[in-house]
Scaffold this motif. Structure first.
Motif, PDB file in Angstrom:
ATOM      1  N   LYS A  78     -10.709  -7.131   7.977  1.00  0.00           N
ATOM      2  CA  LYS A  78      -9.734  -6.663   7.003  1.00  0.00           C
ATOM      3  C   LYS A  78     -10.423  -6.240   5.698  1.00  0.00           C
ATOM      4  CE  LYS A  78      -5.833  -7.560   9.242  1.00  0.00           C
ATOM      5  NZ  LYS A  78      -4.786  -6.539   9.502  1.00  0.00           N
ATOM      6  N   ALA A  79      -9.734  -5.381   4.942  1.00  0.00           N
ATOM      7  CA  ALA A  79     -10.251  -4.900   3.667  1.00  0.00           C
ATOM      8  C   ALA A  79      -9.691  -5.742   2.519  1.00  0.00           C
ATOM      9  CB  ALA A  79      -9.884  -3.441   3.466  1.00  0.00           C
ATOM     10  N   ALA A  80     -10.559  -6.105   1.593  1.00  0.00           N
ATOM     11  CA  ALA A  80     -10.140  -6.836   0.396  1.00  0.00           C
ATOM     12  C   ALA A  80     -10.023  -5.855  -0.764  1.00  0.00           C
ATOM     13  CB  ALA A  80     -11.147  -7.927   0.058  1.00  0.00           C
ATOM     14  N   VAL A  81      -8.828  -5.737  -1.304  1.00  0.00           N
ATOM     15  CA  VAL A  81      -8.547  -4.843  -2.436  1.00  0.00           C
ATOM     16  C   VAL A  81      -8.123  -5.695  -3.614  1.00  0.00           C
ATOM     17  CG1 VAL A  81      -7.032  -3.012  -3.296  1.00  0.00           C
ATOM     18  CG2 VAL A  81      -7.895  -2.920  -0.952  1.00  0.00           C
ATOM     19  N   LEU A 103      -9.060   2.421   7.885  1.00  0.00           N
ATOM     20  CA  LEU A 103      -9.416   3.068   6.624  1.00  0.00           C
ATOM     21  C   LEU A 103     -10.624   3.989   6.774  1.00  0.00           C
ATOM     22  CD1 LEU A 103      -9.006   0.068   4.144  1.00  0.00           C
ATOM     23  CD2 LEU A 103      -7.363   1.890   4.669  1.00  0.00           C
ATOM     24  N   ALA A 104     -11.538   3.619   7.630  1.00  0.00           N
ATOM     25  CA  ALA A 104     -12.736   4.437   7.823  1.00  0.00           C
ATOM     26  C   ALA A 104     -12.400   5.809   8.388  1.00  0.00           C
ATOM     27  CB  ALA A 104     -13.722   3.721   8.745  1.00  0.00           C
ATOM     28  N   ARG A 154     -16.115   8.060  -1.842  1.00  0.00           N
ATOM     29  CA  ARG A 154     -16.559   6.763  -2.368  1.00  0.00           C
ATOM     30  C   ARG A 154     -15.807   5.628  -1.689  1.00  0.00           C
ATOM     31  NH1 ARG A 154     -16.642   6.522  -8.757  1.00  0.00           N
ATOM     32  NH2 ARG A 154     -17.255   8.667  -8.270  1.00  0.00           N
ATOM     33  N   PHE A 155     -14.537   5.860  -1.399  1.00  0.00           N
ATOM     34  CA  PHE A 155     -13.719   4.841  -0.747  1.00  0.00           C
ATOM     35  C   PHE A 155     -14.258   4.529   0.649  1.00  0.00           C
ATOM     36  CE2 PHE A 155     -10.093   3.624   1.923  1.00  0.00           C
ATOM     37  CZ  PHE A 155      -9.571   2.554   1.204  1.00  0.00           C
TER      38      PHE A 155
END
Length: 342
Positions: free
Chosen positions: A92-95, A272-273, A296-297
């Motif tokens: 998972k992504a941490a935002v 997301l990738a 950049r993301f």
């Protein structure tokens, strides 16, 4: 003016701010020396605008010489859940908490403008409002006005609302009664310093942005140093570790506006990738994340994939090794190397 000041504070609380205090533009004489030392040490990294606008950022009175008072306001965005829990879920992504919902610049500025219009109606004057988009030393002014103090992590901390808050400023030609400055209450605590994954604090009250994950994921252009990539974990936009570690958050108050929560969540890194520019813009429309751009993301997402230890994500990284953006392609190759080596 005392009556107007009291009514101003009441009105600010009605608008949703958690605190409202007043200082003078000249109440931060320590800022020029601190800012100069920060820039001379190179701690600002690629943020050239900090060096270019030192004259204004170091002296609020120079920004608008006619201003007599600075109204400093805090707006809470306290998270509803533990923001560090996602760090243990590698897929998972941490935002960062502040970027989970709508862009705070828009929400806070609208609230500031409403309050400023009200002030003009009470006593005709000139005003200017600022929310993190002009060379204004908000944190130093916040301490001078008594909102809180700059903690060892350099962010503003309050005994009344912790450190989860956005700061806004209204400069005005009115001569309002000033509040007393807040003193430091950090004591011997170093929880925030010890929590930093990359060792971005050379010492208490000093931040080397070049090692800060918030800076690296948002401001830094191009590839991130190899030494730091592995320490970023799955943090793809900002970092909350030092904020979350502050013991004064036991007094944190509920977020002022529910629009700060719930929009982004903890999405899958693989999903997301795969975002192209159009999909990225559509997904993060109205979010502060949008400003860093797709390249950049995705670079950040690939660092997180490389840190995941999940071989199932190797193919995701592999699909981007020839990405048109050099930093994305480099991040993809690095992630591939990490995952296939494992």
């Amino acid at each position: 003016m005392d009556d107007l000041k009291d009514r101003l504070v009441s009105r600010a609380l009605e608008e949703g701010f958690v605190a409202c205090r007043v200082c003078r533009p000249s109440d931060v004489p320590e800022v020029p020396e601190r800012l100069s030392a920060f820039v001379e040490a190179g701690y600002h990294g690629q943020m050239a605008w900090m060096a270019d606008r030192m004259a204004w950022r170091g002296n609020p009175a120079a920004l608008w010489p006619e201003a007599r008072s600075v109204i400093m306001l805090a707006e809470s965005y306290t998270p509803e859940h533990d923001p560090t829990a996602v760090l243990d879920v590698p897929q998972k992504a941490a935002v960062s908490v502040y970027a989970q919902g709508r862009d705070y610049h828009d929400i806070v500025k609208r609230r500031l403008k409403r309050l400023a219009r009200w002030l003009i109606e009470q006593d005709p004057c000139e005003v200017k409002v600022f929310v993190d988009t002009a060379p204004v030393p908000e944190k130093a002014l916040g301490q001078a006005a008594g909102l809180g103090w700059q903690g060892k992590h350099t962010n503003l901390v309050s005994r009344d609302w912790g450190n989860w808050a956005f700061l806004g400023a209204i400069f005005t030609t009115l001569d309002l009664p000033a509040d007393a400055a807040e003193r430091d209450h950090c004591g011997s605590c170093r929880s925030c310093l010890d929590a930093c994954p990359t060792g971005a604090f050379p010492g208490p009250y000093r931040l080397d942005a070049r090692r800060c994950i918030s800076y690296l994921t948002i401001e830094h252009k191009g590839p991130v140093d190899l030494e730091l990539r592995g320490k970023m974990g799955n943090r793809i936009y900002g970092c909350d570790d030092c904020l979350a570690a502050c013991p004064w958050n036991k007094f944190a108050v509920e977020a002022s506006d529910m629009r700060y929560h719930g929009g982004v969540g903890t999405p899958d890194l693989a999903e997301l990738a795969g975002l192209d520019d159009a999909a990225f813009r559509a997904r993060f429309s109205g979010s502060p994340i949008k400003r860093i751009g797709r390249d950049r993301f995705v670079r950040n997402v690939l660092y997180a994939i490389g840190n995941s230890g999940l071989s199932t994500l190797a193919s995701v990284a592999g699909s981007l090794t020839d990405d048109p953006d050099p930093a994305v392609a480099d991040a993809a190759r690095w992630a591939m190397g990490r995952l296939t080596a494992k």
